[in-house]
Write a protein that holds these residues in place. Structure first.
Motif, PDB file in Angstrom:
ATOM      1  N   CYS A  20      -1.946   7.915  -0.864  1.00 58.58           N
ATOM      2  CA  CYS A  20      -1.974   8.230   0.655  1.00 58.58           C
ATOM      3  C   CYS A  20      -0.968   7.407   1.404  1.00 58.58           C
ATOM      4  N   SER A  21      -0.769   7.333   2.605  1.00 64.73           N
ATOM      5  CA  SER A  21       0.286   6.634   3.380  1.00 64.73           C
ATOM      6  C   SER A  21      -0.683   5.304   3.859  1.00 64.73           C
ATOM      7  N   THR A  23      -0.861   4.181   6.733  1.00 69.36           N
ATOM      8  CA  THR A  23      -1.737   4.372   8.022  1.00 69.36           C
ATOM      9  C   THR A  23      -3.115   4.791   7.558  1.00 69.36           C
ATOM     10  N   ASP A  24      -3.247   5.805   6.387  1.00 63.62           N
ATOM     11  CA  ASP A  24      -4.584   6.174   5.806  1.00 63.62           C
ATOM     12  C   ASP A  24      -5.116   5.069   4.987  1.00 63.62           C
ATOM     13  N   LYS A  27      -7.118   2.632   7.193  1.00 62.68           N
ATOM     14  CA  LYS A  27      -8.433   3.054   7.839  1.00 62.68           C
ATOM     15  C   LYS A  27      -9.434   2.878   6.768  1.00 62.68           C
ATOM     16  N   ARG A  28      -9.028   3.178   5.496  1.00 59.69           N
ATOM     17  CA  ARG A  28     -10.117   2.774   4.412  1.00 59.69           C
ATOM     18  C   ARG A  28     -10.736   1.640   4.027  1.00 59.69           C
ATOM     19  N   THR A  60       4.081   6.719   0.596  1.00 60.42           N
ATOM     20  CA  THR A  60       2.822   6.994   0.026  1.00 60.42           C
ATOM     21  C   THR A  60       2.724   5.759  -0.821  1.00 60.42           C
ATOM     22  N   ARG A  82     -16.893  11.878  -1.583  1.00 63.99           N
ATOM     23  CA  ARG A  82     -15.873  11.100  -2.054  1.00 63.99           C
ATOM     24  C   ARG A  82     -16.059  10.824  -3.352  1.00 63.99           C
ATOM     25  N   CYS A 388      -9.410  20.623   8.972  1.00 62.69           N
ATOM     26  CA  CYS A 388      -9.423  19.454   7.920  1.00 62.69           C
ATOM     27  C   CYS A 388      -9.792  20.201   6.533  1.00 62.69           C
ATOM     28  N   CYS A 430     -14.599  13.332   7.630  1.00 58.55           N
ATOM     29  CA  CYS A 430     -13.092  12.655   7.742  1.00 58.55           C
ATOM     30  C   CYS A 430     -12.676  12.225   9.073  1.00 58.55           C
ATOM     31  N   SER A 432     -11.890  13.686  11.829  1.00 59.06           N
ATOM     32  CA  SER A 432     -10.552  14.374  12.559  1.00 59.06           C
ATOM     33  C   SER A 432     -11.454  14.914  13.518  1.00 59.06           C
TER      34      SER A 432
END
Length: 886
Positions: A20-21, A23-24, A27-28, A60, A82, A388, A430, A432
């Motif tokens: 993941c990037s 930014t993602d 968030k986690r 990533t 998940r 999504c 998610c 979104s």
């Protein structure tokens, strides 16, 4: 646990589902950990960074391979979905590492050595926890024996029960094994009894690997207890005997199936007449339910027993660009465009920072600053749809929306992330943003037509001639367009008034979410749309959904996929399952709108709409001499016609695709004439040699055949061709039509994945244009001299572009070299443009008269005459045309 260790654990579990990037990733992970100074250092230790390969790509982070052993699928921050995702990743990693067919994920020890929680593992020796484990498994066994199948919640319960058992064997193997053999509960059974009962039960086949590991670990400490209770099944040893047994079993199954088929065939003819009524009843039986996973709210299966849909978001967009006229710099971009947009293009300069030789790039004499941006007036407006990928039941969706409204009422002063007035919500899983829910549509199973293109054209023409006049269908196509259907407009007033079937109420509820959002956006964006529309309140007003929503979404997917590498195949192979489902869902909504309008017809109006589409594609077969529409079909985006065909008649998608491709070529020729005529000079445009003769053949012949129906237009085209040369025009033809082929491939793969599948004959050495022609089974332009039927279809369609009463076939004139506002007419006189009008000097040439032209129903006053302006839009340019009648 120290903070660096906690940060390490969080990052490992955040990256376990996949790369993941940054930014993602943040968030986690908890914000306090991200802000700590050790975060960047720990991230570099546990993850690899993959740099972006193109301007559309993002960097990533990927978890190092050896650290997957530290991942716990039952980590307390994981939701059920998940956790299942992480379990799949871990199983794939273990298969690759150990080679086991059904690997068991063994958790690591808890590892708390000091502190108040150091005695936590001793809880696994508790009889109470052992009782919890026993009854969790025992109750599932009882319910399964009573119902013949596992209960809906069995998977979640058994996963956690077996995890506790495996964790107890990891932490306290000896004590737990002894306790599980001694302590009995219901029916004088212990934990070993219920686990051995499940070992060879077909209902619990997914747990065989874990059951075998558990019994193997317990047998190390109490082997007699396990041997007494464990059922021994004779399993052939691997080798030649096992292989022969498998072959004999497979052959026996095949013979049994063939014998059953022969018996069915023999009894079919005898029982056909007697069981006719029974056959009719069998046809009403619903097909086998196909599961699409579980609802993200209630966790129940998503199948045909309850209505469900996929969450999505529709928003206005100006992402797509159009080619600016009178800008030579953008023409140079076309000349340097790569041959394949599905290959990674290495940037001309280093993308690292700071760059190597930074002093060189700071030299303004070699690299002058450029602050130019793409002109906003050459962007195209439309509706962009995204999904999504998460799905939920319609009932759960309604309940969730009610809870959102209750939260807004209870906390009115809070700044909520969604706007309920715009029908927005946040995806529960998610997070979104969304505002629609669309029903799932399966790929079309209608067999495509296998007849040759020439035979299909002949049959379609005959069906047009035999068809009776249909005034109702004619009234459903608004006249000041090019034959668009009024029921596919976002603001169609009849949508809410049409009667709806009781058995499809849930489908219409989901369709309402799409129509309400698109109607609201359409009412606010009339000034951004350039397509001519009826007056407000009339049918056909608003955004045309096939072109400005579905077509725009497909075009956005195609643009986003540019620059991404595809090893062997086409852009269609890069589509995700979510993107294909989204396109099919949008097409399914359009099909529902058509059925809603034509409900009273035997086939739901499908044949009538199909005939109307064919009449627009083959106007020369129509009984009427002149088209009743204001604009000819060449002023429409061919992709929108292809989308309409995919909705109504996917079986003729292949044949319509051929006509739309060649319509795109003809439109592009007209656009090239306009763009190059305004370019004035070729001195600033990079010279290009011909390199696609195998694709386009004699470009000049096709070029002149398109424009030959108007003498003035032909004269202008001749000057353009001689000025700019065949090489530049061929390159522009390649660059302007390649996006259409990419978008057509996206549409065809989504609608008919079995027909438009990946071809093994595609060569990675070929350019993308050639691979797409092969994938879509389209004859190249170079083969047009051998396609008599196609030539006749084009020769019958092109004159309508010149004969239309309100469409001009040529640009007004040449632009004056010194002033853009002065146009030199074909009569040699100068005409001055004032804004959107042209002042005609007196006297006007005696052999000329101005013919009315319309753009969006707005009239412009000239100095001496009323002049109407028409914007003919292709993929890259806006053409302002004028018609002069000799």
């Amino acid at each position: 646990m120290s903070l660096p260790a906690a940060v390490r654990r969080e990052i490992i579990h955040a990256l376990a589902p996949g790369p993941c990037s940054y930014t993602d990733l943040v968030k986690r992970v908890a914000e306090r950990m991200v802000d700590d100074v050790c975060f960047e250092h720990v991230l570099a230790e546990v993850a690899h960074f993959r740099a972006p390969e193109s301007t559309s790509d993002t960097g990533t982070y990927e978890l190092r391979d050896e650290l997957y052993a530290e991942v716990n699928p039952f980590y307390y921050h994981y939701a059920r979905n998940r956790r299942e995702e992480v379990e799949g990743v871990l199983r794939a990693w273990l298969k690759k590492k150990t080679g086991a067919a059904d690997p068991v994920i063994v958790p690591r020890p808890i590892g708390i050595e000091r502190g108040p929680f150091s005695i936590l593992p001793s809880l696994l020796e508790s009889e109470v926890l052992l009782q919890v484990m026993f009854y969790a498994i025992y109750n599932i066994l009882v319910l399964t024996e009573a119902a013949g199948t596992t209960p809906p919640s069995s998977e979640a319960i058994l996963d956690q029960a077996f995890y506790l058992v495996i964790l107890a064997l990891v932490e306290r193997a000896s004590v737990f094994s002894q306790l599980s053999a001694i302590k009995t509960f219901e029916d004088h059974k212990n934990l070993i009894d219920v686990i051995c009962t499940m070992e060879h039960n077909e209902n619990f086949k997914p747990y065989m690997g874990r059951i075998g590991w558990i019994l193997g670990e317990i047998s190390k400490f109490v082997p007699e207890e396990v041997q007494v209770r464990r059922k021994v099944v004779n399993v052939p040893e691997p080798g030649a005997d096992a292989e022969s047994l498998r072959k004999r079993a497979a052959k026996a199954r095949q013979e049994a199936i063939m014998a059953q088929m022969k018996a069915q065939q023999a009894s079919f003819a005898i029982n056909f007449e007697d069981e006719g009524d029974d056959d009719d009843e069998d046809m009403d039986v619903a097909p086998e339910n196909i599961s699409y996973g579980s609802c993200i709210v209630c966790q129940e299966d998503l199948n045909d027993t309850q209505p469900f849909g996929m969450l999505g978001f529709v928003q206005p967009s100006r992402l797509l660009r159009e080619h600016p006229d009178s800008h030579s710099s953008y023409l140079n971009e076309l000349m340097t465009m790569p041959l394949s947009l599905d290959r990674v293009k290495q940037p001309a300069h280093s993308t690292t920072f700071p760059p190597k030789n930074a002093d060189k790039y700071e030299d303004v004499t070699q690299f002058p600053p450029n602050f130019d941006a793409f002109p906003a007036r050459y962007t195209r407006f439309g509706l962009h749809t995204s999904m999504c990928g998460h799905m939920m039941h319609l009932e759960c969706f309604s309940t969730y929306n009610v809870s959102i409204r209750q939260r807004h009422r209870a906390h009115m002063m809070r700044d909520h992330p969604e706007n309920i007035h715009r029908k927005e919500y946040i995806c529960p899983l998610c997070k979104s943003l969304g505002n629609i829910i669309l029903p799932i549509s399966r790929p079309s199973i209608v067999p495509t037509s296998n007849v040759a293109f020439s035979d299909w054209i002949r049959a379609a023409g005959i069906s047009i001639l035999k068809s009776k006049p249909d005034p109702v269908m004619d009234s459903l196509q608004f006249r000041n367009g090019s034959g668009e259907f009024v029921f596919w407009s976002a603001q169609d007033p009849s949508y809410s008034n049409n009667p709806r079937r009781v058995d499809a109420v849930e489908t219409f509820k989901m369709l309402d979410t799409l129509m309400n959002v698109s109607r609201g956006i359409s009412q606010q964006t009339r000034h951004l749309r350039q397509r001519p529309e009826p007056e407000q309140g009339e049918r056909g007003t608003g955004i045309y959904l096939p072109e400005e929503m579905v077509g725009y979404t497909i075009a956005s997917i195609e643009v986003a996929a540019r620059g991404t590498s595809i090893s062997d195949g086409t852009i269609a192979d890069s589509l995700s399952e979510t993107q294909q489902r989204m396109i099919r869902a949008l097409l399914g909504c359009l099909a529902t709108l058509a059925r809603l309008e034509l409900e009273g017809r035997p086939d739901g109006g499908r044949e009538a709409v199909k005939q109307a589409i064919i009449k627009r594609l083959l106007p020369e077969w129509s009984r009427t001499t002149l088209t009743p529409f204001s604009f000819p079909l060449l002023l429409r985006d061919p992709l929108s016609v292809l989308i309409e065909t995919a909705v109504i008649a996917p079986e003729m998608l292949q044949h319509v695709l051929v006509l739309c491709y060649y319509a795109c070529l003809a439109r592009t020729i007209i656009g090239i004439v306009y763009v190059l005529n305004k370019a004035r000079s070729y001195t600033g445009i990079q010279p290009v040699c011909r390199s696609h003769a195998d694709l386009f053949g004699d470009v000049r012949m096709f070029f002149m055949s398109v424009v030959r129906h108007s003498p003035v237009f032909e004269h202008t085209a001749t000057l353009v061709f001689e000025t700019f040369g065949e090489g530049r025009i061929e390159k522009m033809l390649y660059a302007f039509t390649l996006p259409f082929l990419r978008r057509a491939a996206v549409l065809c793969r989504s609608v008919l994945p079995n027909i438009f599948s990946t071809l093994s004959s595609l060569s990675s050495q070929d350019n993308e244009y050639k691979r797409l022609l092969t994938f879509l089974n389209l004859p190249p332009l170079s083969d047009l001299p051998n396609q008599d039927t196609l030539q006749n279809a084009l020769s019958g369609c092109l004159p309508y572009f010149d004969m239309s009463e309100t469409i001009l076939t040529t640009p007004f004139a040449f632009v004056d070299e010194e002033d853009d506002n002065i146009y030199i007419g074909p009569d040699g006189k100068r005409y001055v443009r004032h804004g959107s009008t042209i002042a005609f000097p007196q006297p006007l040439h005696a052999n000329w008269k101005v013919q009315s032209i319309m753009e969006g129903g707005r009239r412009y006053k000239g100095a001496m005459f009323n002049v109407f302006i028409c914007a003919a839009r292709t993929t890259h340019a806006v053409h302002v045309f004028f018609t002069f009648v000799y």
